[in-house]
Every structure is written in C-alpha cells, then in structure tokens.
Design an enzyme around this catalytic site. Structure first.
Site, PDB file in Angstrom:
ATOM      1  N   HIS A 230      49.559  16.363  47.170  1.00 55.53           N
ATOM      2  CA  HIS A 230      48.391  15.828  46.471  1.00 55.53           C
ATOM      3  C   HIS A 230      48.831  15.475  45.047  1.00 55.53           C
ATOM      4  CE1 HIS A 230      43.882  16.227  45.550  1.00 55.53           C
ATOM      5  NE2 HIS A 230      44.387  16.328  44.331  1.00 55.53           N
TER       6      HIS A 230
ATOM      7  N   HIS B 234      48.466  13.509  41.478  1.00 60.76           N
ATOM      8  CA  HIS B 234      47.742  12.690  40.496  1.00 60.76           C
ATOM      9  C   HIS B 234      48.799  11.827  39.816  1.00 60.76           C
ATOM     10  CE1 HIS B 234      43.594  14.329  40.640  1.00 60.76           C
ATOM     11  NE2 HIS B 234      44.221  15.279  41.311  1.00 60.76           N
TER      12      HIS B 234
ATOM     13  N   CYS C  61      40.376  16.032  37.373  1.00 58.58           N
ATOM     14  CA  CYS C  61      39.662  17.296  37.431  1.00 58.58           C
ATOM     15  C   CYS C  61      39.125  17.601  36.036  1.00 58.58           C
ATOM     16  CB  CYS C  61      40.615  18.394  37.904  1.00 58.58           C
ATOM     17  SG  CYS C  61      39.863  20.025  37.868  1.00 58.58           S
TER      18      CYS C  61
ATOM     19  N   ASN D   1      44.046  10.301  41.198  1.00 61.96           N
ATOM     20  CA  ASN D   1      45.000  10.541  42.286  1.00 61.96           C
ATOM     21  C   ASN D   1      45.799   9.259  42.495  1.00 61.96           C
ATOM     22  OD1 ASN D   1      42.307  12.082  43.007  1.00 61.96           O
ATOM     23  ND2 ASN D   1      43.970  13.188  43.979  1.00 61.96           N
TER      24      ASN D   1
HETATM   25  P1  HMG Z   1      30.360  31.315  38.928  1.00 64.08           P
HETATM   26  O1  HMG Z   1      29.455  31.001  37.777  1.00 64.08           O
HETATM   27  O2  HMG Z   1      31.513  32.210  38.698  1.00 64.08           O
HETATM   28  O3  HMG Z   1      29.508  31.896  40.167  1.00 64.08           O
HETATM   29  O4  HMG Z   1      30.846  29.912  39.515  1.00 64.08           O
HETATM   30  P2  HMG Z   1      28.603  33.177  40.260  1.00 64.08           P
HETATM   31  O5  HMG Z   1      28.833  33.714  41.613  1.00 64.08           O
HETATM   32  O6  HMG Z   1      28.777  34.070  39.064  1.00 64.08           O
HETATM   33  O7  HMG Z   1      27.090  32.586  40.201  1.00 64.08           O
HETATM   34  C1  HMG Z   1      26.494  32.055  39.024  1.00 64.08           C
HETATM   35  C2  HMG Z   1      25.388  31.079  39.409  1.00 64.08           C
HETATM   36  O8  HMG Z   1      25.956  29.960  40.103  1.00 64.08           O
HETATM   37  C3  HMG Z   1      24.341  31.686  40.366  1.00 64.08           C
HETATM   38  O9  HMG Z   1      23.109  31.042  40.096  1.00 64.08           O
HETATM   39  C4  HMG Z   1      24.830  31.245  41.731  1.00 64.08           C
HETATM   40  O10 HMG Z   1      23.809  31.170  42.691  1.00 64.08           O
HETATM   41  C5  HMG Z   1      25.379  29.847  41.408  1.00 64.08           C
HETATM   42  P3  HMG Z   1      21.903  31.802  39.321  1.00 64.08           P
HETATM   43  O11 HMG Z   1      21.660  33.042  40.123  1.00 64.08           O
HETATM   44  O12 HMG Z   1      22.490  32.118  37.938  1.00 64.08           O
HETATM   45  O13 HMG Z   1      20.816  30.794  39.321  1.00 64.08           O
HETATM   46  N1  HMG Z   1      26.445  29.457  42.342  1.00 64.08           N
HETATM   47  C6  HMG Z   1      26.458  28.290  43.016  1.00 64.08           C
HETATM   48  N2  HMG Z   1      25.617  27.232  43.032  1.00 64.08           N
HETATM   49  C7  HMG Z   1      25.960  26.190  43.853  1.00 64.08           C
HETATM   50  N3  HMG Z   1      27.077  26.172  44.634  1.00 64.08           N
HETATM   51  C8  HMG Z   1      27.934  27.205  44.617  1.00 64.08           C
HETATM   52  C9  HMG Z   1      27.646  28.320  43.792  1.00 64.08           C
HETATM   53  N4  HMG Z   1      28.274  29.500  43.545  1.00 64.08           N
HETATM   54  C10 HMG Z   1      27.548  30.170  42.674  1.00 64.08           C
HETATM   55  N5  HMG Z   1      29.016  27.164  45.382  1.00 64.08           N
HETATM   56  C11 HMG Z   1      32.020  28.357  40.887  1.00 64.08           C
HETATM   57  C12 HMG Z   1      31.936  29.800  40.392  1.00 64.08           C
HETATM   58  C13 HMG Z   1      33.345  28.211  41.610  1.00 64.08           C
HETATM   59  C14 HMG Z   1      30.879  28.081  41.834  1.00 64.08           C
HETATM   60  C15 HMG Z   1      31.939  27.415  39.660  1.00 64.08           C
HETATM   61  O14 HMG Z   1      32.895  27.790  38.711  1.00 64.08           O
HETATM   62  C16 HMG Z   1      32.100  25.966  39.994  1.00 64.08           C
HETATM   63  O15 HMG Z   1      31.270  25.360  40.640  1.00 64.08           O
HETATM   64  N6  HMG Z   1      33.220  25.347  39.516  1.00 64.08           N
HETATM   65  C17 HMG Z   1      33.547  23.956  39.787  1.00 64.08           C
HETATM   66  C18 HMG Z   1      34.868  23.922  40.493  1.00 64.08           C
HETATM   67  C19 HMG Z   1      35.274  22.506  40.854  1.00 64.08           C
HETATM   68  O16 HMG Z   1      34.569  21.833  41.593  1.00 64.08           O
HETATM   69  N7  HMG Z   1      36.424  22.045  40.320  1.00 64.08           N
HETATM   70  C20 HMG Z   1      36.978  20.756  40.662  1.00 64.08           C
HETATM   71  C21 HMG Z   1      37.555  20.751  42.047  1.00 64.08           C
HETATM   72  S1  HMG Z   1      39.150  21.494  42.192  1.00 64.08           S
HETATM   73  C22 HMG Z   1      40.249  20.189  41.910  1.00 64.08           C
HETATM   74  O17 HMG Z   1      39.829  19.130  41.524  1.00 64.08           O
HETATM   75  C23 HMG Z   1      41.701  20.371  42.224  1.00 64.08           C
HETATM   76  C24 HMG Z   1      42.123  19.705  43.540  1.00 64.08           C
HETATM   77  O18 HMG Z   1      41.801  18.328  43.537  1.00 64.08           O
HETATM   78  C25 HMG Z   1      43.635  19.870  43.778  1.00 64.08           C
HETATM   79  C26 HMG Z   1      44.485  19.452  42.565  1.00 64.08           C
HETATM   80  O19 HMG Z   1      44.371  18.319  42.088  1.00 64.08           O
HETATM   81  O20 HMG Z   1      45.276  20.296  42.147  1.00 64.08           O
HETATM   82  C27 HMG Z   1      41.400  20.341  44.734  1.00 64.08           C
HETATM   83 MG    MG Z   2      43.034  16.751  42.605  1.00 63.43          MG
END
Ligand code: HMG
Ligand code: MG
Length: 303
Positions: free
Chosen positions: A210, A212, A243, A252
C-alpha cells in the site's frame, strides 16, 4: 532488475472511496460516492474498499458509512471491504451487511496513538476482539500495518515490529496483510529489503503493498515488489488520498498509473483504463480537484 519472475496477474485493491476520500474537506453526497463506486466496478475493479466505520467527528467524510454501504450492496460481483477500528465499528458494519472488514495497526506507537487513540498492544487487543466476533459472523478479514517504511513522528520504524504485527494479524484470521507506506517515504532499495525480509516469514499470497506517492516513488517501489513476486497492490483512482494523522502525506499511488505500468509489463489486472479514467474524472469534478495521476493528466490533456 530481473523481469523474469513477474506475476502474470495482479489484484488491484481500489482504496479510493475510503483512503482517497477520507482526507477531503468537501463532503460529498452519498449518491456521488455510490456513483463513483459503481463506475469503478464498471471499470473492472473487483476489490473496492468502500468506507470506514470510524468516528464521524474524526473523519467526517466517512460519516455516511451505513447509508453508503447499504446502497453499494446492490452492485454485483465486487467485494467491498470496510475499515473497522473496534467493536463499535464492527457492530455498525454488521448491521448493514458488511461481508469483509479491514483491521489496522501500525509499527509506530506515536502514529497509532494519534490515528486510533491506542498503543500498538491496545490496538491488537481491540483487533483480537473484533476478529473473534467477525469470525462468528463468517466475515473475511484483511489487515493493515501502517508506517511500515517510516513514521511522520518517529522517523525510521522497526522491521521486527512490522514482522511481529503482521504475524499477529494473520494469526487473528486476516487472509492478507497490506503493508502501508503511510507517508510515501519508501524507496526501491528499502522495498527490496523489507519485502525480502517479509518473504522469509510469510507467503506472497499473504501480503499486499500500500504505497502513498508523496515523494513520487510509488511506481518504482511497485516495480521492485513485482520483481520479487508480490501480486497485490492497493491504489486509488486519480491518485486521491491521505491520512489526516499523517501530516503532509499525499495520495495513494494512482490506479491509472499502476494499471498503465502493469499493461506495459504484460501483467493482467482486468481493468479498463478508459472506464477507470471516466470514474476518476467524475469524482475529481465533484471535489473540484486536479488529479496527481500522470496517466490521467495525459489522458485528459489529449481529449
Ligand atoms: P476513541 O475515542 O478512543 O473511542 O476512538 P472510545 O471507545 O473511547 O469512544 C469514544 C466515543 O466514540 C464514544 O461515544 C463511542 O461510542 C464513540 P460517546 O459515548 O462519547 O458518545 N466511538 C465510535 N463512534 C463511531 N464509530 C466507531 C466508534 N468507536 C467509538 N467505530 C477510534 C477510537 C478508533 C474510533 C477513533 O480514534 C477514530 O475513529 N479514529 C479515526 C481513525 C481513522 O479512520 N484513520 C484513518 C484510516 S487509517 C489509514 O488511513 C492508514 C491506511 O490507509 C494504511 C496506510 O496508509 O498506512 C489504512
Ligand atoms: Mg493509506
């Protein structure tokens, strides 16, 4: 470079609708994303990462995950893996009929903390719970390890950590792990070293790459990996992507540029470049963005 051992076929995993769009500030209508995905399917893509079930306040573009997935389900003959960070995300994914999830961790503690608010160990604990539940529902699981070639906060990352996290994801049930160059720092010699090392632990079928294209090295890296027999690559239509937790990282590798390279090598990807360009043109217009894909630029200039 030895071109003798190139694969005959390559699987392209289109990550445009997820990785491509997740960092875009213009929030698109769900119907436009669905149209984009439908056009990608018409171009021959069989693996399209549709969306992610994450916090909408963190990644607003993915806030319509449930609605979007319900609509793309009607598109036949395509797998739609979706990113799931925890049990909450899995619950939402299951509710709308997701059949394949992608779980993700990293080799860098700082990146992981910023990205998903968890240390690497904590993320593996979450992933363990997610995988156990996902397997009960018969879901396919794909893994990601980010910052495999370098981290925006920690710089150089550990190859031993990469092997350890990859091993763990496979053990938890991932059928393959996508090795992520999150910030586009990898170079061909590094790719040769890392892939050769990974191949002493894992089979080619268990790995995808993967890249970028932040520093313009993605195609050179892919060519290097192809000569080592790697045959699964993630890419994004039009070269969209990035990201939010990897500052400065751009898109990407563009699917168009990847397919053009594969075609030139006689490697089949079953993707129609004209139809793919049409899909990218459609979504770039909605975003009011120019493409970073060299192939697409040439194609559009020649119209
Ligand atoms: P958190 O704040 O640590 O979660 O988030 P929590 O368990 O402490 O919960 C806090 C609040 O979030 C709660 O709500 C939960 O219900 C809610 P409240 O009770 O306060 O109202 N919650 C959620 N809501 C919707 N969907 C969920 C969820 N989980 C908890 N799944 C979490 C942890 C991971 C969810 C957060 O940090 C997050 O969403 N981060 C975004 C991560 C992301 O999408 N990053 C980009 C993708 S990765 C990438 O791009 C790399 C990749 O392409 C490969 C590469 O290039 O290397 C894959
Ligand atoms: Mg990526």
């Amino acid at each position: 470079m030895n071109f003798q051992n190139l694969p005959n076929e390559v699987t392209v995993i289109e990550v445009g609708p997820r990785d491509g769009l997740q960092n875009e500030k213009t929030i698109l209508k769900t119907e436009d994303k669905v149209e984009f995905i439908s056009k990608l399917a018409k171009a021959g893509l069989k693996e399209i990462e549709a969306t992610s079930f994450v916090r909408a306040d963190k990644i607003p573009q993915m806030g319509d995950a449930e609605k979007l997935f319900t609509e793309v389900l009607n598109i036949q003959g395509v797998n739609f893996p979706c990113l799931v960070p925890n049990l909450k995300g899995l619950e939402k994914a299951l509710a709308v009929g997701v059949k394949e999830i992608a779980v993700f961790s990293a080799t860098s503690e700082t990146f992981n903390k910023k990205n998903i608010n968890a240390s690497i160990d904590e993320s593996l604990e979450r992933i363990t719970a997610v995988c156990e539940e996902a397997k009960k529902h018969g879901l396919k699981i794909r893994g990601y390890v980010s910052t495999a070639f370098g981290c925006p906060y920690e710089g150089e990352t550990s190859i031993d950590k990469l092997i350890e996290v990859t091993k763990q994801l496979l053990k938890l049930g991932a059928y393959e792990v996508s090795i992520g160059d999150t910030i586009g720092v990898a170079t061909p010699i590094q790719v040769q070293f890392v892939v050769n090392k990974l191949l002493t632990h894992f089979k080619k079928d268990q790995l995808a790459l993967h890249f970028h294209d932040t520093r313009g090295m993605a195609l050179s890296n892919i060519l290097t990996a192809l000569t080592l027999g790697i045959h699964k690559f993630d890419s994004s239509a039009g070269g969209l992507g990035g990201c939010p937790y990897a500052k400065g990282a751009t898109g990407n590798v563009a699917t168009e540029d990847l397919v053009y390279l594969l075609n030139s090598l006689g490697i089949n990807s079953h993707i129609d470049l004209d139809k793919l360009a049409h899909a990218s043109e459609f979504i770039l217009e909605k975003l009011n963005r120019k493409t970073s894909s060299k192939y697409l630029q040439a194609y559009l200039n020649s119209k």
